[in-house]
Design a protein around this motif. Structure first.
Motif, PDB file in Angstrom:
ATOM      1  N   GLY A  90      31.519  39.531  34.241  1.00  0.00           N
ATOM      2  CA  GLY A  90      32.371  40.326  35.099  1.00  0.00           C
ATOM      3  C   GLY A  90      33.740  40.466  34.466  1.00  0.00           C
ATOM      4  N   ILE A  91      34.480  41.462  34.866  1.00  0.00           N
ATOM      5  CA  ILE A  91      35.828  41.647  34.347  1.00  0.00           C
ATOM      6  C   ILE A  91      36.721  40.613  35.029  1.00  0.00           C
ATOM      7  CG2 ILE A  91      37.766  43.237  34.195  1.00  0.00           C
ATOM      8  CD1 ILE A  91      35.693  45.520  34.288  1.00  0.00           C
ATOM      9  N   LYS A  92      37.477  39.869  34.223  1.00  0.00           N
ATOM     10  CA  LYS A  92      38.306  38.796  34.765  1.00  0.00           C
ATOM     11  C   LYS A  92      39.784  39.123  34.636  1.00  0.00           C
ATOM     12  CE  LYS A  92      35.049  35.083  34.023  1.00  0.00           C
ATOM     13  NZ  LYS A  92      34.836  33.754  33.459  1.00  0.00           N
ATOM     14  N   CYS A  93      40.553  38.625  35.598  1.00  0.00           N
ATOM     15  CA  CYS A  93      42.010  38.710  35.610  1.00  0.00           C
ATOM     16  C   CYS A  93      42.508  37.449  36.299  1.00  0.00           C
ATOM     17  CB  CYS A  93      42.455  39.964  36.360  1.00  0.00           C
ATOM     18  SG  CYS A  93      44.228  40.240  36.350  1.00  0.00           S
ATOM     19  N   CYS A  94      43.578  36.879  35.817  1.00  0.00           N
ATOM     20  CA  CYS A  94      44.126  35.637  36.387  1.00  0.00           C
ATOM     21  C   CYS A  94      43.069  34.529  36.428  1.00  0.00           C
ATOM     22  CB  CYS A  94      44.709  35.875  37.776  1.00  0.00           C
ATOM     23  SG  CYS A  94      46.102  37.012  37.817  1.00  0.00           S
ATOM     24  N   GLY A  95      42.111  34.573  35.481  1.00  0.00           N
ATOM     25  CA  GLY A  95      41.079  33.546  35.400  1.00  0.00           C
ATOM     26  C   GLY A  95      39.951  33.694  36.403  1.00  0.00           C
ATOM     27  N   GLU A  96      39.946  34.759  37.206  1.00  0.00           N
ATOM     28  CA  GLU A  96      38.923  34.974  38.234  1.00  0.00           C
ATOM     29  C   GLU A  96      38.203  36.294  38.002  1.00  0.00           C
ATOM     30  OE1 GLU A  96      38.714  32.994  41.273  1.00  0.00           O
ATOM     31  OE2 GLU A  96      40.175  31.583  40.466  1.00  0.00           O
ATOM     32  N   VAL A  97      36.934  36.369  38.419  1.00  0.00           N
ATOM     33  CA  VAL A  97      36.192  37.629  38.351  1.00  0.00           C
ATOM     34  C   VAL A  97      36.797  38.590  39.360  1.00  0.00           C
ATOM     35  CG1 VAL A  97      33.943  38.731  38.689  1.00  0.00           C
ATOM     36  CG2 VAL A  97      34.079  36.512  37.562  1.00  0.00           C
ATOM     37  N   MET A  98      37.028  39.826  38.943  1.00  0.00           N
ATOM     38  CA  MET A  98      37.632  40.825  39.819  1.00  0.00           C
ATOM     39  C   MET A  98      36.610  41.321  40.837  1.00  0.00           C
ATOM     40  SD  MET A  98      39.887  42.832  36.964  1.00  0.00           S
ATOM     41  CE  MET A  98      41.076  43.630  38.039  1.00  0.00           C
ATOM     42  N   LYS A  99      37.090  41.705  42.022  1.00  0.00           N
ATOM     43  CA  LYS A  99      36.247  42.120  43.153  1.00  0.00           C
ATOM     44  C   LYS A  99      36.105  43.644  43.168  1.00  0.00           C
ATOM     45  CE  LYS A  99      36.487  42.366  48.169  1.00  0.00           C
ATOM     46  NZ  LYS A  99      37.384  42.183  49.304  1.00  0.00           N
ATOM     47  N   GLU A 100      34.874  44.125  43.380  1.00  0.00           N
ATOM     48  CA  GLU A 100      34.644  45.567  43.491  1.00  0.00           C
ATOM     49  C   GLU A 100      35.171  46.073  44.825  1.00  0.00           C
ATOM     50  OE1 GLU A 100      31.108  48.912  43.060  1.00  0.00           O
ATOM     51  OE2 GLU A 100      30.625  46.807  42.791  1.00  0.00           O
ATOM     52  N   ILE A 101      35.867  47.230  44.792  1.00  0.00           N
ATOM     53  CA  ILE A 101      36.373  47.862  46.004  1.00  0.00           C
ATOM     54  C   ILE A 101      35.989  49.331  46.007  1.00  0.00           C
ATOM     55  CG2 ILE A 101      38.287  46.247  46.304  1.00  0.00           C
ATOM     56  CD1 ILE A 101      40.172  48.385  45.114  1.00  0.00           C
ATOM     57  N   THR A 102      36.086  49.952  47.174  1.00  0.00           N
ATOM     58  CA  THR A 102      35.776  51.371  47.294  1.00  0.00           C
ATOM     59  C   THR A 102      36.974  52.207  46.844  1.00  0.00           C
ATOM     60  OG1 THR A 102      36.627  51.550  49.544  1.00  0.00           O
ATOM     61  CG2 THR A 102      34.292  50.929  49.299  1.00  0.00           C
ATOM     62  N   ALA A 103      36.732  53.479  46.617  1.00  0.00           N
ATOM     63  CA  ALA A 103      37.814  54.396  46.248  1.00  0.00           C
ATOM     64  C   ALA A 103      38.847  54.470  47.370  1.00  0.00           C
ATOM     65  CB  ALA A 103      37.249  55.778  45.946  1.00  0.00           C
ATOM     66  N   GLU A 104      38.406  54.414  48.620  1.00  0.00           N
ATOM     67  CA  GLU A 104      39.323  54.451  49.758  1.00  0.00           C
ATOM     68  C   GLU A 104      40.228  53.226  49.770  1.00  0.00           C
ATOM     69  OE1 GLU A 104      35.904  54.908  50.190  1.00  0.00           O
ATOM     70  OE2 GLU A 104      36.078  57.084  50.255  1.00  0.00           O
ATOM     71  N   GLU A 105      39.660  52.056  49.491  1.00  0.00           N
ATOM     72  CA  GLU A 105      40.461  50.834  49.433  1.00  0.00           C
ATOM     73  C   GLU A 105      41.474  50.913  48.292  1.00  0.00           C
ATOM     74  OE1 GLU A 105      37.668  47.223  50.984  1.00  0.00           O
ATOM     75  OE2 GLU A 105      36.963  48.288  49.210  1.00  0.00           O
ATOM     76  N   ALA A 106      41.065  51.462  47.158  1.00  0.00           N
ATOM     77  CA  ALA A 106      41.965  51.617  46.012  1.00  0.00           C
ATOM     78  C   ALA A 106      43.123  52.544  46.373  1.00  0.00           C
ATOM     79  CB  ALA A 106      41.206  52.152  44.803  1.00  0.00           C
ATOM     80  N   ASN A 107      42.821  53.649  47.048  1.00  0.00           N
ATOM     81  CA  ASN A 107      43.874  54.588  47.457  1.00  0.00           C
ATOM     82  C   ASN A 107      44.859  53.938  48.422  1.00  0.00           C
ATOM     83  OD1 ASN A 107      43.002  56.736  45.887  1.00  0.00           O
ATOM     84  ND2 ASN A 107      41.605  57.479  47.472  1.00  0.00           N
ATOM     85  N   LYS A 108      44.361  53.147  49.364  1.00  0.00           N
ATOM     86  CA  LYS A 108      45.247  52.443  50.300  1.00  0.00           C
ATOM     87  C   LYS A 108      46.161  51.482  49.549  1.00  0.00           C
ATOM     88  CE  LYS A 108      42.204  52.567  54.305  1.00  0.00           C
ATOM     89  NZ  LYS A 108      41.339  51.771  55.196  1.00  0.00           N
ATOM     90  N   HIS A 109      45.599  50.772  48.578  1.00  0.00           N
ATOM     91  CA  HIS A 109      46.392  49.832  47.776  1.00  0.00           C
ATOM     92  C   HIS A 109      47.476  50.566  47.006  1.00  0.00           C
ATOM     93  CE1 HIS A 109      47.188  46.174  45.478  1.00  0.00           C
ATOM     94  NE2 HIS A 109      47.155  46.909  44.378  1.00  0.00           N
TER      95      HIS A 109
END
Length: 50
Positions: free
Chosen positions: A26-45
């Motif tokens: 999985g793609i890691k950042c800050c030593g943790e596997v990154m979580k999959e999100i929806t396009a809507e969640e990404a837009n809100k962020h």
């Protein structure tokens, strides 16, 4: 459909162009596997970052 992952610690987001096929990978950042999100969640962020 595009896959977008987010780091739950720092909020970094990545759009996956080609998915990894390795076992237990999985793609890691800050030593943790990154979580999959929806396009809507990404837009809100992104809206919250403005």
């Amino acid at each position: 459909m595009d896959k977008i992952v987010i780091c739950e610690k720092c909020g970094a987001m990545v759009k996956v162009l080609i998915e990894c096929t390795c076992e237990n990978c999985g793609i890691k950042c800050c030593g943790e596997v990154m979580k999959e999100i929806t396009a809507e969640e990404a837009n809100k962020h992104l809206e919250n970052k403005k």
